[in-house]
Design an enzyme around this catalytic site. Structure first.
Site, PDB file in Angstrom:
ATOM      1  N   CYS A 140      29.308  61.328  27.533  1.00  0.00           N
ATOM      2  CA  CYS A 140      28.630  62.313  28.734  1.00  0.00           C
ATOM      3  C   CYS A 140      29.380  63.756  28.757  1.00  0.00           C
ATOM      4  CB  CYS A 140      28.498  61.528  29.897  1.00  0.00           C
ATOM      5  SG  CYS A 140      27.371  62.337  31.027  1.00  0.00           S
ATOM      6  N   CYS A 141      30.849  63.532  29.010  1.00  0.00           N
ATOM      7  CA  CYS A 141      31.593  64.844  29.284  1.00  0.00           C
ATOM      8  C   CYS A 141      31.437  65.816  27.984  1.00  0.00           C
ATOM      9  CB  CYS A 141      32.864  64.335  29.389  1.00  0.00           C
ATOM     10  SG  CYS A 141      33.319  63.614  31.230  1.00  0.00           S
ATOM     11  N   CYS A 221      31.535  65.978  38.389  1.00  0.00           N
ATOM     12  CA  CYS A 221      30.204  65.543  38.511  1.00  0.00           C
ATOM     13  C   CYS A 221      29.921  64.326  39.763  1.00  0.00           C
ATOM     14  CB  CYS A 221      29.823  64.954  37.132  1.00  0.00           C
ATOM     15  SG  CYS A 221      29.667  66.365  35.915  1.00  0.00           S
ATOM     16  N   CYS A 224      30.578  60.275  38.776  1.00  0.00           N
ATOM     17  CA  CYS A 224      31.751  60.280  38.527  1.00  0.00           C
ATOM     18  C   CYS A 224      33.047  60.770  39.456  1.00  0.00           C
ATOM     19  CB  CYS A 224      32.072  60.748  37.014  1.00  0.00           C
ATOM     20  SG  CYS A 224      30.833  60.104  35.666  1.00  0.00           S
ATOM     21  N   CYS A 247      38.045  65.359  31.226  1.00  0.00           N
ATOM     22  CA  CYS A 247      36.750  65.493  30.676  1.00  0.00           C
ATOM     23  C   CYS A 247      36.786  65.885  29.127  1.00  0.00           C
ATOM     24  CB  CYS A 247      35.850  66.305  31.416  1.00  0.00           C
ATOM     25  SG  CYS A 247      36.391  68.010  31.570  1.00  0.00           S
TER      26      CYS A 247
END
Length: 273
Positions: A140-141, A221, A224, A247
């Site tokens: 996702c990062c 985010c 998280c 990240c």
């Protein structure tokens, strides 16, 4: 007032196609010279020298608009309000962060805020339902932060960040002037601690991130990020339910961290990969 925020979409970056073109070997030699010439300057003087004399038109700031960002951005504004400031707009930020970005940019008079957003095509393929952060936070990062940042910094030879040694972990050994692949990275506040940052907010009369009062000391985010645990380090609320601590945007394309000559970096690179 700051101008309307410009959006850099990863799907359409033709305007920014004139990429920085320099080899890592050339950058290593440049890193040595910059450290010798400017390493003893104050934060503001170093920032001015590198952005105006060494990298005119080729410098950009990476800003998260988190709890500490205002101090660096105030120093940037005192040097040049027109420096590009890149904000990685993942689509997963707290609404408070987006409002703070707009408020702080206007307050400081920053005129070139650039939102780097993920590729819509990749989002459709890899994270259509928006829950990739649950199953694979690293992926996702990479999708929402690393790839957009790599695209956004293409024209720039100097990248300015607010990273500090006091953040601990892989950041505990950062230098004020570093090699970042074929680019130079400047961390003007590398040796600042939390008490100095806090004092500067008061001296400079800077607005705080609205979530700081709720115990958030480092903000990424929304899915998280948690409030920091009592007595824990400043980044303890980031990916708190996993071993993840970064990240990835501050790493080279191969996952390594460049800080100087390649032969001096091998052990640290292996640890960071």
């Amino acid at each position: 007032m700051a101008q309307a925020i410009e959006r850099i979409h990863a799907d359409n970056t033709s305007r920014y196609s004139r990429s920085w073109d320099q080899s890592e070997a050339e950058t290593a030699a440049l890193h040595r010279r910059l450290t010798e010439d400017y390493g003893n300057l104050s934060e503001q003087d170093m920032l001015a020298a590198l952005t105006e004399e060494e990298f005119p038109g080729r410098s950009a700031v990476i800003a998260s608009f988190g709890t500490e960002s205002a101090v660096l951005l105030d120093i940037v504004a005192s040097v040049n309000k027109h420096l590009p400031v890149i904000f990685i707009d993942t689509g997963k930020h707290f609404e408070e962060t987006l409002r703070y970005r707009d408020q702080l940019s206007a307050r400081l008079g920053l005129t070139d805020i650039r939102n780097a957003t993920p590729s819509t095509a990749l989002i459709r393929r890899q994270d259509r339902d928006g829950t990739l952060w649950q199953s694979d936070p690293d992926a996702c990062c990479n999708l929402r932060k690393v790839l957009p940042m790599r695209q956004a910094i293409q024209p720039f030879g100097l990248i300015i960040t607010g990273r500090k040694r006091a953040h601990g972990g892989l950041r505990s050994e950062i230098e004020m002037i570093e090699q970042f692949g074929e680019r130079i990275r400047l961390n003007p506040l590398a040796d600042w601690d939390a008490s100095r940052i806090d004092a500067e907010f008061t001296v400079r009369d800077l607005p705080r991130h609205p979530l700081q009062a709720q115990g958030y000391s480092s903000i990424g985010c929304a899915p998280c990020t948690d409030p920091a645990a009592a007595g824990a380090d400043v980044r303890s609320g980031r990916w708190a339910q996993s071993d993840k601590t970064e990240c990835g945007i501050h790493f080279n394309a191969d996952g390594s961290v460049s800080r100087g000559e390649p032969q001096d970096r091998s052990n640290r690179d292996q640890a960071a990969a």
